[in-house]
Design a protein around this motif. Structure first.
Motif, PDB file in Angstrom:
ATOM      1  N   ARG A  97      41.059  35.003  39.634  1.00 33.68           N
ATOM      2  CA  ARG A  97      42.175  35.357  40.504  1.00 33.68           C
ATOM      3  C   ARG A  97      41.812  36.661  41.210  1.00 33.68           C
ATOM      4  O   ARG A  97      41.396  37.624  40.580  1.00 33.68           O
ATOM      5  N   GLY A  98      41.961  36.658  42.519  1.00 35.96           N
ATOM      6  CA  GLY A  98      41.673  37.867  43.282  1.00 35.96           C
ATOM      7  C   GLY A  98      42.753  38.912  43.083  1.00 35.96           C
ATOM      8  O   GLY A  98      43.937  38.595  43.006  1.00 35.96           O
ATOM      9  N   THR A  99      42.337  40.162  43.002  1.00 32.16           N
ATOM     10  CA  THR A  99      43.276  41.273  42.874  1.00 32.16           C
ATOM     11  C   THR A  99      43.083  42.204  44.067  1.00 32.16           C
ATOM     12  O   THR A  99      42.131  42.071  44.826  1.00 32.16           O
ATOM     13  N   VAL A 100      43.952  43.165  44.225  1.00 35.31           N
ATOM     14  CA  VAL A 100      43.830  44.113  45.326  1.00 35.31           C
ATOM     15  C   VAL A 100      42.548  44.926  45.178  1.00 35.31           C
ATOM     16  O   VAL A 100      41.850  45.186  46.151  1.00 35.31           O
ATOM     17  N   GLU A 139      45.227  39.466  52.243  1.00 34.97           N
ATOM     18  CA  GLU A 139      46.353  38.536  52.214  1.00 34.97           C
ATOM     19  C   GLU A 139      46.546  38.058  50.783  1.00 34.97           C
ATOM     20  O   GLU A 139      45.583  37.748  50.091  1.00 34.97           O
ATOM     21  N   ARG A 140      47.803  38.001  50.347  1.00 39.91           N
ATOM     22  CA  ARG A 140      48.129  37.567  48.985  1.00 39.91           C
ATOM     23  C   ARG A 140      48.833  36.221  49.033  1.00 39.91           C
ATOM     24  O   ARG A 140      49.713  36.006  49.850  1.00 39.91           O
ATOM     25  N   VAL A 147      44.565  37.419  45.691  1.00 36.92           N
ATOM     26  CA  VAL A 147      44.362  38.212  46.900  1.00 36.92           C
ATOM     27  C   VAL A 147      43.027  37.832  47.537  1.00 36.92           C
ATOM     28  O   VAL A 147      42.011  37.711  46.856  1.00 36.92           O
ATOM     29  N   TYR A 148      43.043  37.658  48.861  1.00 34.70           N
ATOM     30  CA  TYR A 148      41.854  37.320  49.635  1.00 34.70           C
ATOM     31  C   TYR A 148      41.622  38.419  50.664  1.00 34.70           C
ATOM     32  O   TYR A 148      42.575  38.999  51.186  1.00 34.70           O
ATOM     33  N   LYS A 149      40.345  38.687  50.946  1.00 34.88           N
ATOM     34  CA  LYS A 149      40.016  39.721  51.924  1.00 34.88           C
ATOM     35  C   LYS A 149      39.011  39.159  52.924  1.00 34.88           C
ATOM     36  O   LYS A 149      37.969  38.631  52.540  1.00 34.88           O
ATOM     37  N   MET A 150      39.339  39.308  54.202  1.00 29.69           N
ATOM     38  CA  MET A 150      38.437  38.847  55.250  1.00 29.69           C
ATOM     39  C   MET A 150      37.340  39.885  55.456  1.00 29.69           C
ATOM     40  O   MET A 150      37.613  41.070  55.645  1.00 29.69           O
ATOM     41  N   LYS A 179      55.689  47.103  53.019  1.00 32.55           N
ATOM     42  CA  LYS A 179      54.827  48.278  53.106  1.00 32.55           C
ATOM     43  C   LYS A 179      53.369  47.874  52.834  1.00 32.55           C
ATOM     44  O   LYS A 179      53.111  47.020  51.993  1.00 32.55           O
ATOM     45  N   PRO A 180      52.418  48.445  53.562  1.00 36.49           N
ATOM     46  CA  PRO A 180      51.005  48.056  53.404  1.00 36.49           C
ATOM     47  C   PRO A 180      50.499  48.226  51.979  1.00 36.49           C
ATOM     48  O   PRO A 180      49.641  47.493  51.548  1.00 36.49           O
ATOM     49  N   GLU A 181      51.020  49.170  51.234  1.00 39.72           N
ATOM     50  CA  GLU A 181      50.536  49.365  49.871  1.00 39.72           C
ATOM     51  C   GLU A 181      50.959  48.221  48.945  1.00 39.72           C
ATOM     52  O   GLU A 181      50.428  48.073  47.833  1.00 39.72           O
ATOM     53  N   TYR A 182      51.887  47.350  49.374  1.00 41.01           N
ATOM     54  CA  TYR A 182      52.303  46.220  48.576  1.00 41.01           C
ATOM     55  C   TYR A 182      51.498  44.951  48.867  1.00 41.01           C
ATOM     56  O   TYR A 182      51.722  43.925  48.270  1.00 41.01           O
ATOM     57  N   TYR A 183      50.596  45.008  49.845  1.00 41.52           N
ATOM     58  CA  TYR A 183      49.810  43.813  50.221  1.00 41.52           C
ATOM     59  C   TYR A 183      49.010  43.311  49.063  1.00 41.52           C
ATOM     60  O   TYR A 183      48.259  43.776  48.448  1.00 41.52           O
TER      61      TYR A 183
END
Length: 183
Positions: A97-100, A139-140, A147-150, A179-183
């Motif tokens: 599972r992806g995390t921040v 993106e979550r 969590v996925y990151k481009m 808020k961006p910190e919750y992404y």
């Protein structure tokens, strides 16, 4: 009466059957046709979009995909001929599972990328499509929380990817209020 009907049916079959046999028997298949390798450029020789035009075939011959394809299709075929996966069609990492702090990477050559999440463990929920952009690469998944990151791999000086000079503004949604910190 019965003999007359059966004789007519046999005559009809006899009239049609030779035509069918003849048309199928005259169909020719060229299995030894190999495109001329000297006309075909390799993927490493492609420098401009003009290099993505096929050489074509002489009149009277049926072209193969290598000879008639153009553009992105030709780039993909040339890559497959040399063992290169041009569009990186491998599935995303579903073993975790992806995390921040450790997101699942998604490579993209464009300004936005769509990714389908099937959950963790794999196939634990239906596919949910997520959209990542250069401005908002994380993106979550709302279902499983992965969590996925481009990761942008395209040209850095691409001025066509900026939507600001066209007057396009991304539509407002509830995600814009987070808020961006919750992404």
């Amino acid at each position: 009466m019965f003999l007359q009907r059966s004789a007519i049916a046999v005559a009809r079959r006899a009239a049609v059957a030779p035509a069918l046999r003849r048309s199928l028997a005259t169909t020719a298949v060229r299995r030894d046709a190999v495109p001329d390798a000297s006309k075909i450029k390799g993927i490493h020789e492609v420098k401009t979009s003009a290099d993505l035009l096929g050489p074509g075939t002489p009149a009277g011959q049926v072209p193969s995909d290598v000879e008639q394809s153009t553009g992105l299709e030709r780039l993909e075929i040339l890559g497959k001929m040399e063992g290169v996966d041009v569009f990186d069609m491998r599935p995303l990492d579903a073993s975790r599972r992806g995390t921040v702090s450790n997101p699942i990477p998604v490579r993209s050559a464009g300004v936005e990328q769509f990714a389908g999440c099937t959950g963790y463990p794999a196939d634990s929920h239906n596919v949910i499509w997520l959209t990542m952009t250069r401005e908002r690469p994380l993106e979550r998944c709302p279902e499983c929380g992965s969590v996925y990151k481009m990761e942008y791999v395209g040209p850095q000086d691409d001025h066509h990817g900026h939507d600001h000079h066209h007057g396009f503004e991304e539509p407002k949604s509830f995600a814009d209020l987070v808020k961006p910190e919750y992404y």
